[in-house]
Design an enzyme around this catalytic site. Structure first.
Site, PDB file in Angstrom:
ATOM      1  N   GLU A  49       6.902  -1.054  -2.949  1.00  0.00           N
ATOM      2  CA  GLU A  49       6.973   0.626  -2.170  1.00  0.00           C
ATOM      3  C   GLU A  49       8.104   0.753  -0.616  1.00  0.00           C
ATOM      4  O   GLU A  49       8.857   1.678  -0.585  1.00  0.00           O
ATOM      5  CB  GLU A  49       5.542   0.811  -1.772  1.00  0.00           C
ATOM      6  CG  GLU A  49       5.460   1.955  -1.139  1.00  0.00           C
ATOM      7  CD  GLU A  49       5.385   1.520   0.766  1.00  0.00           C
ATOM      8  OE1 GLU A  49       5.851   2.378   1.057  1.00  0.00           O
ATOM      9  OE2 GLU A  49       5.091   0.350   0.811  1.00  0.00           O
ATOM     10  N   ASP A  53      10.615   3.188  -0.651  1.00  0.00           N
ATOM     11  CA  ASP A  53      10.596   4.424   0.674  1.00  0.00           C
ATOM     12  C   ASP A  53      12.437   4.435   1.330  1.00  0.00           C
ATOM     13  O   ASP A  53      12.890   5.619   1.301  1.00  0.00           O
ATOM     14  CB  ASP A  53      10.526   3.082   1.838  1.00  0.00           C
ATOM     15  CG  ASP A  53      10.301   3.929   3.330  1.00  0.00           C
ATOM     16  OD1 ASP A  53       9.215   4.901   3.196  1.00  0.00           O
ATOM     17  OD2 ASP A  53      11.290   3.632   4.774  1.00  0.00           O
ATOM     18  N   ASP A 121       2.567   6.441  -1.748  1.00  0.00           N
ATOM     19  CA  ASP A 121       2.554   4.681  -1.748  1.00  0.00           C
ATOM     20  C   ASP A 121       3.443   4.703  -3.471  1.00  0.00           C
ATOM     21  O   ASP A 121       4.305   3.893  -4.003  1.00  0.00           O
ATOM     22  CB  ASP A 121       1.912   3.584  -1.711  1.00  0.00           C
ATOM     23  CG  ASP A 121       1.477   3.881  -0.009  1.00  0.00           C
ATOM     24  OD1 ASP A 121       2.262   4.193   0.410  1.00  0.00           O
ATOM     25  OD2 ASP A 121       0.664   3.158   0.161  1.00  0.00           O
ATOM     26  N   GLU A 124       6.317   6.173  -4.837  1.00  0.00           N
ATOM     27  CA  GLU A 124       7.798   5.316  -4.276  1.00  0.00           C
ATOM     28  C   GLU A 124       8.155   4.077  -4.750  1.00  0.00           C
ATOM     29  O   GLU A 124       9.280   4.155  -4.956  1.00  0.00           O
ATOM     30  CB  GLU A 124       7.436   4.680  -2.384  1.00  0.00           C
ATOM     31  CG  GLU A 124       7.481   6.095  -1.486  1.00  0.00           C
ATOM     32  CD  GLU A 124       7.504   5.665   0.148  1.00  0.00           C
ATOM     33  OE1 GLU A 124       8.126   6.750   1.040  1.00  0.00           O
ATOM     34  OE2 GLU A 124       7.085   4.939   0.339  1.00  0.00           O
TER      35      GLU A 124
END
Length: 237
Positions: A49, A53, A121, A124
């Site tokens: 995650e 991002d 999350d 990502e």
């Protein structure tokens, strides 16, 4: 090695995403991307995650600079902020039923208040897994770009790209040289439901509800924006 049943699930997800070159996917990375820290503290998607991002922000930034270069930097920054938000990511994850492929504890799955966060999350983390599989965006852009286009078009059709508080503030400053006042009330502490009222010059112009203060204020501002615009003298043609 991945359990054959789990591998079938992951291949179904890849098919749902519309990925054609499934042979390029690192299935172990994709598996890890869908394991919540609530299930395992050792093998989970935390680091995926974290990388995802950055992958997301680069994909979105390239998408905006290539497709909306005629917009101001302020508009591009606002658009990017919307496109990388948890709300947007969770909505995309819902479309693909990402939660059905996630491995997590029963308590975490039952936590409706945390649903948006864990879906965002996980999406990502999936982006990270797909990026690491090929070291490029070839497994990401074909299915993600259509969503970015759709959401961008919706945002540009709204005042201040959906930021109704900002649009309302600009309106009240321009016509009344004043800022709106927001009055808050918690309707349901258990469900985390809030109500906001927008006041200007001694009058309430809009009410709205939301799961948090920000959402309630945005909902109230959207109502007040319409009401205040309607109250303005109509320009003669």
């Amino acid at each position: 090695m991945i359990d054959p049943r789990r591998l079938r699930e992951l291949k179904k997800l890849a098919d749902t995403l519309g990925i054609k070159t499934v042979g390029a996917i690192d299935w172990q990375l994709l598996d890890q991307a869908l394991i919540s820290p609530s299930f395992s503290q050792v093998f989970n998607n935390d680091q995926m995650e974290f990388l995802g991002d950055s992958v997301l922000r680069l994909v979105v930034t390239l998408f905006i600079t290539q497709g909306f270069s005629d917009r101001s930097l302020g508009e591009m920054a606002a658009l990017r902020s919307n496109l990388v938000s948890d709300q947007t990511l969770a909505a995309i994850a819902e479309i693909y039923g990402l939660d059905h492929y996630m491995v997590m504890s029963p308590a975490a799955r039952a936590d409706l208040n945390g649903r948006q966060s864990y879906l965002a999350d996980a999406l990502e983390a999936v982006l990270a897994a797909l990026y690491l599989s090929t070291k490029d965006f070839s497994l990401i852009c074909p299915w993600l770009h259509p969503h970015l286009h759709r959401i961008a078009d919706q945002l540009f059709a709204q005042p201040a790209l959906g930021n109704f508080k900002e649009a309302l503030q600009e309106l009240t400053q321009a016509h009344w040289k004043s800022l709106p006042e927001y009055r808050m009330r918690e309707l349901d502490p258990i469900a985390h439901l809030f109500q906001a009222e927008v006041w200007l010059n001694g009058c309430c112009w809009g009410r709205g509800e939301g799961k948090n203060i920000k959402a309630a204020q945005q909902a109230a501002a959207a109502v007040a924006l319409v009401e205040l615009q309607a109250s303005l003298p109509q320009e003669k043609s």
